[in-house]
Design an enzyme around this catalytic site. Structure first.
Site, PDB file in Angstrom:
ATOM      1  N   ASN A   7      38.930  31.200  43.346  1.00 53.63           N
ATOM      2  CA  ASN A   7      37.580  31.387  43.527  1.00 53.63           C
ATOM      3  C   ASN A   7      37.005  30.490  42.634  1.00 53.63           C
ATOM      4  OD1 ASN A   7      34.962  32.241  42.699  1.00 53.63           O
ATOM      5  ND2 ASN A   7      35.431  34.362  43.594  1.00 53.63           N
ATOM      6  N   GLU A  34      33.757  31.306  47.151  1.00 57.13           N
ATOM      7  CA  GLU A  34      32.597  31.173  46.459  1.00 57.13           C
ATOM      8  C   GLU A  34      32.167  29.694  46.389  1.00 57.13           C
ATOM      9  OE1 GLU A  34      32.479  34.680  43.349  1.00 57.13           O
ATOM     10  OE2 GLU A  34      30.295  33.808  43.938  1.00 57.13           O
ATOM     11  N   ASP A 145      39.875  36.008  46.775  1.00 55.96           N
ATOM     12  CA  ASP A 145      39.072  37.104  46.133  1.00 55.96           C
ATOM     13  C   ASP A 145      38.994  38.598  46.627  1.00 55.96           C
ATOM     14  OD1 ASP A 145      37.677  38.623  44.143  1.00 55.96           O
ATOM     15  OD2 ASP A 145      36.351  36.934  43.898  1.00 55.96           O
ATOM     16  N   ASN A 147      38.569  41.452  45.282  1.00 56.82           N
ATOM     17  CA  ASN A 147      37.313  42.082  44.436  1.00 56.82           C
ATOM     18  C   ASN A 147      38.020  43.645  44.572  1.00 56.82           C
ATOM     19  OD1 ASN A 147      35.301  40.877  43.364  1.00 56.82           O
ATOM     20  ND2 ASN A 147      34.318  40.372  45.122  1.00 56.82           N
ATOM     21  N   ASP A 217      42.274  38.931  42.577  1.00 56.94           N
ATOM     22  CA  ASP A 217      42.667  37.747  43.552  1.00 56.94           C
ATOM     23  C   ASP A 217      44.291  37.944  43.667  1.00 56.94           C
ATOM     24  OD1 ASP A 217      40.247  35.615  43.247  1.00 56.94           O
ATOM     25  OD2 ASP A 217      40.653  36.122  41.064  1.00 56.94           O
ATOM     26  N   ASP A 246      35.105  31.155  36.480  1.00 59.52           N
ATOM     27  CA  ASP A 246      35.411  32.656  35.822  1.00 59.52           C
ATOM     28  C   ASP A 246      36.631  32.923  36.505  1.00 59.52           C
ATOM     29  OD1 ASP A 246      33.947  33.159  38.189  1.00 59.52           O
ATOM     30  OD2 ASP A 246      32.597  34.575  37.109  1.00 59.52           O
ATOM     31  N   HIS A 247      37.174  32.602  37.396  1.00 53.44           N
ATOM     32  CA  HIS A 247      38.400  33.005  37.971  1.00 53.44           C
ATOM     33  C   HIS A 247      39.230  31.640  37.738  1.00 53.44           C
ATOM     34  CE1 HIS A 247      37.203  36.280  40.982  1.00 53.44           C
ATOM     35  NE2 HIS A 247      35.951  35.717  40.487  1.00 53.44           N
TER      36      HIS A 247
END
Lengths: 256, 256
Positions: A7, A34, A145, A147, A217, A246-247
């Site tokens: 991501n 993303e 991802d 979530n 993930d 951030d991933h």
DNA sequence: GTCGTCGTTG
DNA sequence: CAACGACGAC
């Protein structure tokens, strides 16, 4: 074959990270989420310079998925293509390489358990499960991802996340009942019981070093593909580089 | 002693440029303009890491001046301190090093010749002239972004800038009559007749290579200091680097 | 905290 | 073109 998921939290903002990471990573197929870029703005030239082709569907500011690959895919599918609305083309992309399907999803985060997006998230997961069920005897890797932090091992402080849309019991139950039975969690095959995370919130100071993160993930394989699984791991390094996502990437190797 | 002036167009945004440029520039005193940072947010630690002390006065988003120096100044003055309003503390700062005053100004641009800011600009120049006149027998360097291109040589296309607040005849006349007689234009002492610019508009494509710019940043010395002037030049390199300011540094060397 | 958006400034 | 502020998203 080596597959990775990442991501990127804006593909264009992450090009320097990809240029630093990809050349040495030996990745054949890379699932991105993303990308946050419309198709006409997709940085195809930069991707090609790195030696990859790309299938993608994105929108302005939000969402966007892409599958980068050394080899041209034999087939590409966008969204659920089941006639139902929403199509979710910028959250699901699948590409076939020979007899292996790579299914790349960016599952809606859900915002709040009271928010309509949370209902949409559950619907997305149900439809994904249906899609996989229809191909359960084929070689398929569900990655991206999701979530969803499936278990207490997959978040740093489970006690204070009971209301979180990625950890709330209802969601984990749905995932455990509908999704998990269809596929095998490759990271857990190779690293049972380890506290491994793929997402570290920007807002948590020194999250990486303090190991405060989430495993949301995933690399989930149907049984026939799982048989070929050689290794699966998270590469935390890019999370520590300049201007990181951030991933951080997750990878898996498969026997040919 | 080597003195430099640089309109950074946001000090925090320009730290990478300063970190690349300053260590090799041999600068003893650096006058900055458009720091665009409130005092409590001033990046003092970064400046100190480069080996400089700093005196500064800034505000959010706009204006802001600073004097960086290897040695601690003996005295620092903010604004005109003449009791008149506005104080203009974030547009004028002066520091004394021994018997040499460094007067750093960010003269109001003026917007339009019909705009109240243009009147304020003229008032700023008058008050600066008065301030210098009061110290005309001392060693004083007036530097900074003066937002005045004194002659036709100092802009690329004078014909289409006759109404511009930095070039309009009224302003040049005011500068020539009030300011210029008090000080010596050091760049012109060492480079008479050369088309040299310190500002290149971001909006002009390839302005640097095409040499489309303005000479609005200056090094102006009172006669006693001008006697010590060894060299004065514009360093255009930082304007060509990544994430540049629209201005580029100007430097001057003085005999001890 | 780091993305994206827009509107405003020079 | 590149700062700024404000806002929304995660």
């Amino acid at each position: 074959m080596r597959v990775a998921t990442f991501n990127v939290n804006s593909l264009r903002s992450r090009l320097p990270i990809l240029e630093r990471w990809l050349p040495g990573a030996g990745v054949d197929v890379l699932a991105l989420q993303e990308t946050k870029v419309q198709d006409q703005e997709f940085p195809l030239a930069d991707v090609e310079k790195l030696g990859y082709r790309a299938a993608f569907r994105g929108e302005k500011s939000y969402n966007g998925v892409a599958i980068l690959s050394k080899q041209e895919p034999d087939e590409v599918i966008h969204g659920f293509a089941d006639g139902a609305s929403p199509l979710w083309d910028t959250r699901l992309i699948a590409a076939r390489f020979g007899d292996i399907w790579i299914l790349d999803t960016y599952v809606p985060q859900g915002k709040e358990i009271t928010h309509p997006d949370y209902e949409a998230k559950k619907e997305f997961l149900r439809r994904t499960a249906a899609l996989i069920a229809a191909r359960k005897d084929e070689k398929l890797l569900w990655t991206g991802d999701l979530n969803v932090a499936p278990t207490e091992l997959d978040v740093t402080n489970p006690a204070n996340k009971k209301e979180h849309v990625c950890f709330v019991k209802e969601l984990r139950d749905l995932f455990a009942q509908l999704c998990a039975p269809l596929v095998i969690d490759l990271l857990r095959v190779h690293h049972p019981g380890e506290e491994l995370y793929s997402f570290f919130d920007y807002r948590v100071k020194n999250a990486l070093e303090r190991r405060i993160g989430w495993r949301i993930d995933h690399m989930l394989a149907t049984p026939s593909l799982a048989k070929q699984s050689l290794a699966c791991w998270i590469d935390a390094e890019p999370r520590g580089w300049e201007k990181p996502s951030d991933h951080t990437p997750m990878l898996a190797d498969f026997a040919d």
